[in-house]
Design an enzyme around this catalytic site. Sequence first.
Site, PDB file in Angstrom:
ATOM      1  N   ARG A   1      33.054 -58.519  17.216  1.00  0.00           N
ATOM      2  CA  ARG A   1      32.022 -58.872  17.424  1.00  0.00           C
ATOM      3  C   ARG A   1      30.733 -57.451  16.639  1.00  0.00           C
ATOM      4  O   ARG A   1      30.162 -57.660  16.819  1.00  0.00           O
ATOM      5  CB  ARG A   1      31.893 -58.203  18.803  1.00  0.00           C
ATOM      6  CG  ARG A   1      32.108 -59.134  20.261  1.00  0.00           C
ATOM      7  CD  ARG A   1      32.218 -59.205  21.214  1.00  0.00           C
ATOM      8  NE  ARG A   1      31.378 -58.977  22.135  1.00  0.00           N
ATOM      9  CZ  ARG A   1      30.808 -58.568  23.080  1.00  0.00           C
ATOM     10  NH1 ARG A   1      32.450 -58.104  24.216  1.00  0.00           N
ATOM     11  NH2 ARG A   1      30.301 -57.771  23.855  1.00  0.00           N
TER      12      ARG A   1
ATOM     13  N   ARG B   1      43.788 -59.750  26.265  1.00  0.00           N
ATOM     14  CA  ARG B   1      42.819 -59.573  26.073  1.00  0.00           C
ATOM     15  C   ARG B   1      41.679 -60.246  26.256  1.00  0.00           C
ATOM     16  O   ARG B   1      41.498 -60.120  24.792  1.00  0.00           O
ATOM     17  CB  ARG B   1      42.106 -58.428  27.361  1.00  0.00           C
ATOM     18  CG  ARG B   1      43.180 -57.606  27.196  1.00  0.00           C
ATOM     19  CD  ARG B   1      42.842 -55.537  28.100  1.00  0.00           C
ATOM     20  NE  ARG B   1      43.860 -55.194  28.314  1.00  0.00           N
ATOM     21  CZ  ARG B   1      43.739 -53.904  28.484  1.00  0.00           C
ATOM     22  NH1 ARG B   1      42.123 -53.612  28.654  1.00  0.00           N
ATOM     23  NH2 ARG B   1      44.827 -52.788  28.332  1.00  0.00           N
TER      24      ARG B   1
ATOM     25  N   ASP C   1      37.012 -59.947  26.575  1.00  0.00           N
ATOM     26  CA  ASP C   1      36.304 -59.383  28.033  1.00  0.00           C
ATOM     27  C   ASP C   1      35.522 -60.865  28.606  1.00  0.00           C
ATOM     28  O   ASP C   1      35.441 -62.676  27.700  1.00  0.00           O
ATOM     29  CB  ASP C   1      35.251 -59.586  26.752  1.00  0.00           C
ATOM     30  CG  ASP C   1      35.662 -57.703  26.505  1.00  0.00           C
ATOM     31  OD1 ASP C   1      36.399 -57.239  26.841  1.00  0.00           O
ATOM     32  OD2 ASP C   1      34.859 -57.104  26.086  1.00  0.00           O
TER      33      ASP C   1
END
Lengths: 248, 248
Positions: free
Chosen positions: A199, A51, A53
């Site tokens: 991140r 995935r 985001d």
Amino acid sequence: MQRYKCIIAYDGTNFSGYQIQPEGRTVQGELEKALGKLHKQQAVKVTGSGRTDAGVHAKGQVIHFDSPLNIPEDRWVKALNSMLPDDAGILSVEKASPDFHARFSAVGKEYRYKISLGRTKDPFNRNYVCPFPFALDWKAMEEAASHLIGTHDFTSFCSAKSEVEDKVRTIHSIKLFESGEDEITFQFIGNGFLYNMVRILTGTILEAGSGKINPNDLPKILNSKNRDMAGKTAPAKGLYLWKVFYDN
Amino acid sequence: MQRYKCIIAYDGTNFSGYQIQPEGRTVQGELEKALGKLHKQQAVKVTGSGRTDAGVHAKGQVIHFDSPLNIPEDRWVKALNSMLPDDAGILSVEKASPDFHARFSAVGKEYRYKISLGRTKDPFNRNYVCPFPFALDWKAMEEAASHLIGTHDFTSFCSAKSEVEDKVRTIHSIKLFESGEDEITFQFIGNGFLYNMVRILTGTILEAGSGKINPNDLPKILNSKNRDMAGKTAPAKGLYLWKVFYDN
């Protein structure tokens, strides 16, 4: 049925992430819609390498799908691109063996994170880089990064929301380089990354660069296995899934 | 009252052009809204160097406004930027003499037009370059451009919708250069440009480059004073108002 491996780039700005969901426009949703049109509305399931985001971009996300259609590879690219919206682009489609799996066959990934050091408001990069108009100590950032390379339990660098049990991952390399006027890029290559991991790594290296975290504390932060010890999660818009690696 | 000269950049994608209008989000409208907030809702009129169409970008549009507020120049930049949306950014604010006028004091303008030659669909440049994935004859384009430099009646290169009487303008220079991987830029500097003129100049040079127009026919096209003789109007999204020139 033929399995196809497909590389796709997308501007994550206007997507609610990669993965299909009941509400919101997703990359997987748009891909399945496009494939549905090419298969007379028969559902074609798309499997991604992982995935991304909402707001996260991809320069080289990899997906696979199965199709009974016998279309040359370059015609697949054109057909899919004509069905997809402007903010997603198929870079290549190639025939794959039936046991190729976009997620389980992946042996590594490269992510990049772009940071703008400029002090001027730039309307053209508002969705594509993270602004950080502060002084940065390059040596401190490289020192912090050096402690993160290798095989570690990255619990401290993973969103507390993650449901993954095994949080041991291997980072092969972290490189920091200038990528434009007032722009720097952090490049991360590893065997896999946890939820929000790139991140949080980025936010932590930036805090080392701005003196909030001592680079020598990185081993302690890793050992604490406590998300609160690491730096802030850098915003989605600076992050790019750059490349997915497979054996062969 | 103090007159201020202000340089602003904007991503034209989500604006209905520069000029304020009853419907739609405009650059002038957002600027006047931001200035209204800084002046306790007293209307502050903004005058630009000229209009840009919907989808056209600016790297250095110039505007002026008058204000009774005595704010240092760098504080104006911060205050306005905090009130403006993300797709418009104030680059500078400076005090100007009362007879400075963003439009009438301008002595020239620079526009740039960006063209992507890539054959791959790139979701990241969809709003910022014009795709032209065809072979281009660089010499033919430079020859076509050379005929356009100088003082001419540009009626053939002006939208038929224009209500301007005098269509004589001077182009000081046209330069074509590579500006990235698979990207070229046309740079136009002149004393002023008519409605759609840069986009029609660009479309015509591209048609010379792809063999649809003979570069030696450019003088004939200029002399015809007939819009139908020139090339197609290139799309808005590749066009940038780059700089506005003033004396002093």
